[in-house]
Design an enzyme around this catalytic site. Structure first.
Site, PDB file in Angstrom:
ATOM      1  N   ASP A  27       0.870  -1.175   0.000  1.00 36.14           N
ATOM      2  CA  ASP A  27       0.000   0.000   0.000  1.00 36.14           C
ATOM      3  C   ASP A  27       0.910   1.230   0.000  1.00 36.14           C
ATOM      4  O   ASP A  27       2.110   1.119   0.285  1.00 36.14           O
ATOM      5  CB  ASP A  27      -0.891  -0.040   1.243  1.00 36.14           C
ATOM      6  CG  ASP A  27      -1.657   1.249   1.437  1.00 36.14           C
ATOM      7  OD1 ASP A  27      -2.310   1.704   0.479  1.00 36.14           O
ATOM      8  OD2 ASP A  27      -1.587   1.818   2.544  1.00 36.14           O
ATOM      9  N   ASP A  36      -1.686  -0.717   5.990  1.00 41.02           N
ATOM     10  CA  ASP A  36      -1.859  -0.180   7.343  1.00 41.02           C
ATOM     11  C   ASP A  36      -3.276   0.297   7.636  1.00 41.02           C
ATOM     12  O   ASP A  36      -3.670   0.387   8.793  1.00 41.02           O
ATOM     13  CB  ASP A  36      -0.900   0.993   7.573  1.00 41.02           C
ATOM     14  CG  ASP A  36      -1.414   2.272   6.930  1.00 41.02           C
ATOM     15  OD1 ASP A  36      -1.506   3.300   7.629  1.00 41.02           O
ATOM     16  OD2 ASP A  36      -1.751   2.239   5.734  1.00 41.02           O
ATOM     17  N   ASP A  54      -7.215  -1.484   3.802  1.00 47.08           N
ATOM     18  CA  ASP A  54      -6.305  -2.552   3.379  1.00 47.08           C
ATOM     19  C   ASP A  54      -6.692  -3.909   3.961  1.00 47.08           C
ATOM     20  O   ASP A  54      -6.181  -4.940   3.505  1.00 47.08           O
ATOM     21  CB  ASP A  54      -4.867  -2.235   3.809  1.00 47.08           C
ATOM     22  CG  ASP A  54      -4.335  -0.973   3.156  1.00 47.08           C
ATOM     23  OD1 ASP A  54      -4.610  -0.782   1.959  1.00 47.08           O
ATOM     24  OD2 ASP A  54      -3.664  -0.184   3.840  1.00 47.08           O
TER      25      ASP A  54
END
Length: 660
Positions: free
Chosen positions: A340, A544, A548
């Site tokens: 990410d 995080d 996600d």
């Protein structure tokens, strides 16, 4: 041999000061009984060599049986009550059988070596528990709480509640995860973040329980209860992981039951068939007992868990928490990694990157002072970044009046008699009028936005006076981590982000990622993960945010950064990088691969020894003492081989492999 679980009782203590100590060898009952059995066996062997009366030898050897064999014997009987045939019981039966045919010394040797291998297994568990105790011992037992009237009282750190104000004096350990309200100091937080040098802390900064305050005094506000602190989460996850079993271990235990039943059947055949061809009962029984001993899968059972438990404990000490042995095993099979962006490759916290002043009456600090004052009552992350930047420059903020927030657009407030508006360029162009905005300012806005910055316009009394560029800073180790991940897996990582294409592409160029997938919603990330895995990749996803969590759950392995503020993300992930250091991800994958190699090596050693000794016993004549020594010796070799991953050098070696 049953694999012991990490007992929660072993991870607690009344005194925090004792928690970081390593368990002494003879603090373990398994070690004490094994040592006593060894002493009795040695004494019995000495009396035998010296020609002492037979009853003396037998008394010493029987005492050796009792001290070294009662624990595995009891465990075996308890397993039998659950209709499970345990290897522990088979070994005790074999030792008793050896005594029944007059080979009591050989049976005692079996008991001693079996007890020693059990003690080594307990040592692996204890060392893992030591890592948990050491983490829990980082936080101090007491704290100085400041009351509403300013009075101070000493309280147990466990009794602190969210919102409590705590005074941390120079040199003291910080008692809770908290935010600095007043004061300034440098804090040694290597135990949590891994940073080698103390980190300066001022108003608004976060501090962690268990870290050490430097030369200044801090007044902090508690953000998390003691049980929810970073070090407590580390300890809990390491403990939980130590109580799990890897897929290889589960498969071995499933096969072990059928193997043990077959082994008993063959043992009975080895005893019953030879007498039909004229062999004596004593010789047949001796061969059968030898077969039962050498065919026992002790080393096979012990081959898997010690290396994986040791890897979990070592990784936990270095800030990476694998939640189970299965996760530690699977990490090593990763063939590609997806990251990410926000909060993973970047810090996840907006920071002021630049100030552009368009009126001579203002300096950079004066413009920032007005903008920060207007944003101070706001709860927007961009406003918080502006306020933090002013505080870091030690700018005193004036009193604010008539504050109004227009979510998604701007805030307005009266500061020093002026009406100050702070907000997006799109919103404030309409307020201030495009004619009033200089061409150079428009060009700057377009350029900065094209570079991926978020641009905030500052307006004073309806006239635009400056720009603030805000960005989510790239983690300094991000490029190195991407490079290491590429070399380790043989495939370039993927960037999965919900940000716009321009920002994502710019970051991809910075860190060396070519496969950039931008503008993804949570469902889109899951679809991307499934697409990559459908192509044959065993994908590890690192993220995080709460957005996600679905992708982490869909991945082969999901890793959450420790800064994740979403409990859902932390619970969904298979592993957590507590220290927020991306370079530990390739390192833990390398550690997992080494653990898997040790497991394979252990299995090869165990199976080779068992097969060789079984063939020797059935085809020729294998002396019982030699069979005992070689079989149990292989078990000890396998156990010691797994313990190697507990050493600090094992992590350094994994880091060297990952980042060479």
């Amino acid at each position: 041999m049953a694999v012991r679980e990490l007992s929660p009782a072993r991870c607690t203590s009344a005194s925090p000061l004792v928690l970081a100590r390593r368990t002494k060898l003879f603090a373990l009952s398994e070690m004490r009984w094994a040592a006593l059995a060894l002493g009795l066996f040695s004494a019995g062997l000495l009396t035998q060599l010296c020609g002492a009366p037979q009853w003396v030898r037998w008394a010493l050897f029987l005492a050796c049986y009792a001290t070294g064999g009662w624990e595995p014997g009891l465990a075996g009987l308890q397993a039998l009550q659950r209709r499970t045939l345990d290897v522990d019981l088979l070994m005790v039966v074999a030792a008793i059988g050896a005594a029944a045919i007059g080979q009591i010394a050989e049976g005692a040797l079996l008991i001693v070596i079996f007890a020693t291998s059990g003690a080594l297994e307990a040592l692996v568990t204890a060392r893992t528990a030591d890592s948990v105790r050491g983490l829990m011992g980082l936080a101090p037992g007491t704290a100085t709480r400041v009351g509403a009237g300013g009075g101070e009282e000493t309280v147990n750190a466990a009794d602190l509640r969210i919102g409590d104000i705590v005074l941390v004096r120079p040199g003291e350990r910080i008692s809770a995860d908290a935010t600095v309200l007043a004061g300034g100091s440098e804090v040694d937080q290597a135990t949590v973040t891994g940073e080698p040098l103390p980190v300066d802390k001022s108003i608004g900064d976060q501090v962690f329980a268990g870290t050490v305050n430097g030369t200044g005094a801090l007044r902090i506000r508690v953000d998390r209860l003691a049980r929810d602190s970073v070090v407590a989460r580390i300890a809990t996850l390491v403990e939980q992981a130590s109580q799990t079993k890897a897929r290889t271990q589960l498969f071995i235990e499933k096969v072990e039951q059928r193997y043990s039943i077959g082994m008993v059947a063959v043992t009975l055949a080895v005893f019953a068939v030879p007498p039909l061809w004229g062999e004596t009962l004593q010789r047949a029984l001796l061969r059968a007992m030898t077969f039962m001993i050498v065919a026992s899968p002790c080393a096979v059972v012990l081959a898997t868990m010690p290396p994986l438990l040791a890897a979990i404990a070592n990784a936990g000490r270095h800030g990476v928490l694998a939640k189970s042995a299965i996760v530690m095993e699977q990490l090593g099979t990763t063939t590609r990694i997806a990251f990410d962006k926000t909060g993973t490759l970047t810090r996840g916290t907006p920071e002021l990157a630049g100030i552009w002043v368009y009126e001579r009456r203002f300096t950079d600090d004066e413009l920032l002072r007005l903008a920060a004052a207007a944003e101070y009552p706001s709860e927007h992350p961009l406003g918080a970044a502006i306020v933090k930047a002013a505080q870091s420059r030690r700018i005193r903020l004036p009193t604010v009046g008539e504050f109004t927030a227009h979510p998604g657009c701007r805030v307005t407030a009266r500061v020093d008699g002026h009406v100050i508006a702070v907000g997006s360029a799109t919103a404030l162009l309409g307020t201030a009028g495009a004619a009033a905005l200089e061409a150079s300012m428009i060009t700057a806005v377009d350029f900065l936005q094209g570079e991926g910055y978020t641009v905030v316009v500052v307006v004073c009394d309806s006239h635009p006076v400056g720009l603030l560029a805000i960005t989510d800073q790239l983690r300094p180790e991000a490029a190195a981590a991407i490079s290491a991940a590429t070399k380790l897996t043989g495939a370039k990582p993927v960037l999965l982000t919900g940000d716009n294409r321009a920002t994502a592409d710019r970051l991809g160029v910075q860190v060396g990622i070519d496969d950039v997938r931008a503008g993804l919603l949570p469902d889109d990330k899951v679809a991307a993960v499934r697409q990559l895995q459908a192509g044959g990749a065993r994908l590890t996803v690192v993220g995080d945010g709460i957005n996600d969590a679905p992708a982490l759950a869909a991945a082969h392995v999901g890793i959450a950064m420790g800064s994740a503020r979403s409990e859902l993300t932390l619970q969904t992930a298979d592993a957590v990088v507590v220290r927020d250091d991306l370079t530990t991800i390739p390192t833990v994958i390398a550690m997992s691969r080494r653990a898997r190699r040790i497991v394979v090596a252990n299995l090869i050693v165990a199976v080779t020894f068992i097969a060789g000794l079984v063939v020797w016993d059935l085809a020729f004549t294998l002396p019982l003492p030699l069979g005992v020594a070689r079989h149990e010796g292989s078990t000890i070799i396998v156990g010691l081989n797994g313990l190697r991953l507990l050493r600090h050098t094992a992590w350094r070696r994994a880091a060297g492999t990952a980042h060479r």
